[in-house]
Design a protein around this motif. Sequence first.
Motif, short mmCIF file in Angstrom:
data_model
loop_
_atom_site.label_atom_id
_atom_site.label_comp_id
_atom_site.label_asym_id
_atom_site.label_seq_id
_atom_site.Cartn_x
_atom_site.Cartn_y
_atom_site.Cartn_z
N ARG A 173 52.62 -2.79 20.19
CA ARG A 173 53.90 -3.50 20.14
C ARG A 173 53.95 -4.25 18.82
O ARG A 173 52.99 -4.95 18.46
CB ARG A 173 53.97 -4.48 21.32
CG ARG A 173 55.26 -5.30 21.36
CD ARG A 173 55.37 -6.04 22.68
NE ARG A 173 54.29 -7.00 22.87
CZ ARG A 173 53.98 -7.56 24.03
NH1 ARG A 173 54.63 -7.21 25.13
NH2 ARG A 173 53.01 -8.45 24.11
N TRP A 174 55.07 -4.13 18.09
CA TRP A 174 55.14 -4.71 16.75
C TRP A 174 56.44 -5.45 16.52
O TRP A 174 57.44 -5.20 17.19
CB TRP A 174 54.96 -3.63 15.68
CG TRP A 174 55.98 -2.50 15.74
CD1 TRP A 174 55.85 -1.31 16.38
CD2 TRP A 174 57.29 -2.49 15.14
NE1 TRP A 174 56.97 -0.54 16.22
CE2 TRP A 174 57.87 -1.23 15.46
CE3 TRP A 174 58.01 -3.38 14.36
CZ2 TRP A 174 59.16 -0.87 15.03
CZ3 TRP A 174 59.30 -3.04 13.93
CH2 TRP A 174 59.84 -1.79 14.27
N ARG A 175 56.38 -6.35 15.55
CA ARG A 175 57.56 -7.10 15.09
C ARG A 175 57.49 -7.20 13.59
O ARG A 175 56.45 -7.56 13.02
CB ARG A 175 57.59 -8.50 15.72
CG ARG A 175 58.82 -9.33 15.32
CD ARG A 175 58.75 -10.70 15.96
NE ARG A 175 57.71 -11.52 15.37
CZ ARG A 175 57.00 -12.44 16.03
NH1 ARG A 175 57.19 -12.63 17.32
NH2 ARG A 175 56.07 -13.16 15.40
N ARG A 184 65.06 -9.33 11.53
CA ARG A 184 63.92 -9.04 12.41
C ARG A 184 64.11 -7.68 13.04
O ARG A 184 65.22 -7.29 13.42
CB ARG A 184 63.80 -10.12 13.48
CG ARG A 184 62.67 -9.91 14.45
CD ARG A 184 62.59 -11.03 15.49
NE ARG A 184 62.09 -12.26 14.90
CZ ARG A 184 62.70 -13.43 14.97
NH1 ARG A 184 63.88 -13.52 15.58
NH2 ARG A 184 62.16 -14.50 14.42
N GLU A 200 59.50 -8.88 10.18
CA GLU A 200 60.46 -9.91 9.79
C GLU A 200 60.57 -10.00 8.28
O GLU A 200 59.57 -9.83 7.56
CB GLU A 200 60.02 -11.28 10.34
CG GLU A 200 60.02 -11.35 11.85
CD GLU A 200 59.46 -12.66 12.36
OE1 GLU A 200 59.93 -13.13 13.42
OE2 GLU A 200 58.54 -13.22 11.71
N ARG A 220 61.99 -4.97 15.93
CA ARG A 220 60.94 -4.89 16.95
C ARG A 220 60.80 -3.44 17.41
O ARG A 220 61.74 -2.64 17.30
CB ARG A 220 61.26 -5.76 18.17
CG ARG A 220 61.44 -7.24 17.90
CD ARG A 220 61.82 -7.96 19.20
NE ARG A 220 62.17 -9.35 18.98
CZ ARG A 220 61.29 -10.35 19.04
NH1 ARG A 220 60.02 -10.08 19.31
NH2 ARG A 220 61.68 -11.59 18.84
#
Length: 530
Positions: free
Chosen positions: A61-63, A76, A65, A78
Amino acid sequence: MLTAGVVCWGSHGTIMCAPSQQRDHHEFEAALEAPYRLDTGGAPARVTLRFSQPGGEAAVRWRLELVDPAGRVLRRWRGRAALRDGAASVTVPVSAPSVAAAGAPGPHRLRIRAEPMDARGRTRGAEAVAQHWDVALAPPARLAMPPAGAAAAAAQALPYTVYYGNLHSQTSHSDGGGALDHCEGAQAPQSAPFGPDDAYEYARVHGLDFLLTSEHNHMYDGSEGTEPAADPARAKALYQSGLSAAAAYSAAHPGFLALYGMEWGVISNGGHLNILNSNELLGWERNGAGELLADTHTAKGGYAALYTLMRQRGWLGQFNHPKQSQFKVRGKALGYSEAGDEAMALCEVMNTSAFSTNTTETEGFRSNYEDSCVRLLEAGYHLAFASNQDNHCANWGMSYTNRTGVLIPEGEALTMGSFLQAIRARRVFATMDKQARLILTANGRLMGERFDNSGPLTLEVRHLNTAGVGASALSIVAGVPGKPGSSAPLPGAAAVTTITPEPGEHFYYARLTQEDGKLLWSAPVWVRQR
C-alpha cells in the motif's frame, strides 16, 4: 547445513533451533524514481515507484505526495500493488502545478510512504518505508554562487585533496560477489565467484580511490542461519585473510586504498552498521559444540555494548541505511550513547539498490535516509554523511555516480592512517555526482569541527563541479543536539550566510541540489554559542 529461516544455538553438544526473524536483505524496500524537472512541456512527468521484498508479503500500500518547501501537501496519490516474485513497480503521471499554485518558492519534494501487506490486506505492524527527493516545477535558475573561477580558486585554497570512494559493499566472503549475468539478490554466503581482490581491482580500474568490502559478520560460518558443524578457526581465518588481502592490494597499488571490515548486525529488530577498521571478527553465533564463531563475542542487538567495545578498541563506524526503528539503546530507537558518539563517525544518507547489476552508473533504485541521519544528529551524534552503493553484485562502485568524498591534507598520501584521521575529523561529504564536491566552513572552521563561538557566525558553502554543472538550490539545515524535531532550513540561506545563533549547542550542514537534480551533503559543523 540448516535451511534458511532457522536459527540454532548450542553448548556442550546440545543444539536448539527456532524459526529466525526476517532474513537479512529480505526486508521491504521502496524507492522513488522521478525526473528532477516535472515541467515536461505540458505532458505529465512519469514517476515510478518501485517496491521489493524477496520472499515476503503479497502486496504493498503506497501514498505519493507533492510537497512545497513549507511542508504543505499540494497533491496526493494513493494506491495498492501486488508483489510478483517479490517485486512491483507503479508508474504515476504527475503534472507540475502552475507557479501560482506551487506554494512557497524553492525546490519542491516528492515523497512516498509505503508498507507491505499480506494476502488478507493486513500490514501486521511492518515498518512503513518513507522516501523523498527534490523536484523542480519549472526550469531551475542557476543559483547565485561565487563565479566559477573564484569558486575553483577558493576550493583549491583549502589545503586538502578530495578522494572519492564507496564504503559499503560485499564479496564472496559473505553474500556478495555475484556474477553480473545472474546476480538477482543476495548470494548464498560464500558461494559467489568474486572475492575482495576482485572487488578492489574492479573499483580501482573504474576510477574509485578507495573501496570498503564490508562483510556480514554472521555469515563467516557460510550460512544465513547458524551452521552447527562450523569450524571457528576457519571463520576467523577467513576474516584475517580479508584484512591481509586489503593490505597487500593497497601496498601494490599506491594511490588506491583497499579497506576490509564488517557489516555488523541484522536488519530486523536491529540495524546494520559498518566497522571500518576492526582487526577482530565480532559475532554472537556458536556452533553445535558451543564454540564462538568469531574472535570476540558481541551480543546480537547489543548496540550500547558494541559502541563501548568500539570506543575501547579505537574502531570507527557507519550507520548503514538507517531506519527510524533501528539501533536501539536502552530501548530507544536511534538512541544516543557517549561511546557511540565517539565510535560512530558516518551516517549513510543515500545508497543504491544492493542488488543492482548496472555498470553504467545509471541505477534508478536509490534510497534517501536523510531523515534518519538528522534524527541521529538531533540525538547528539557527531556524524558526517556518506553516500554508498551496498554492492552485492560484481559492479563495485559502478551502479551509480554517487560517492563518499574524503578530504586528506595536501601532501599526504591516501593511506589507512590518513584516511582514518579524516574520518575521525569528519572531513567527509556525500555526493550523488562523482565530479562534484561540497565544502562548508563556519567562521573559517572546516566542516566536521566542533568549536565555541560568540557573536555572528558566517556559514560559507563552496560547490565545485569539474563538469561545469551549477547549483539550483541550497539549504543550510540547522538543528540542536538533544532536541528532537529541532532541525529546519535557515531562511534565506545563500552561499555566504551570516547569523547570530541563540546561546547553546547547534549543528549546521549544507544540502545542495545541482541543476541536474543530483544532491550533495556537507558534513555538519557543531557550534557552542556563548
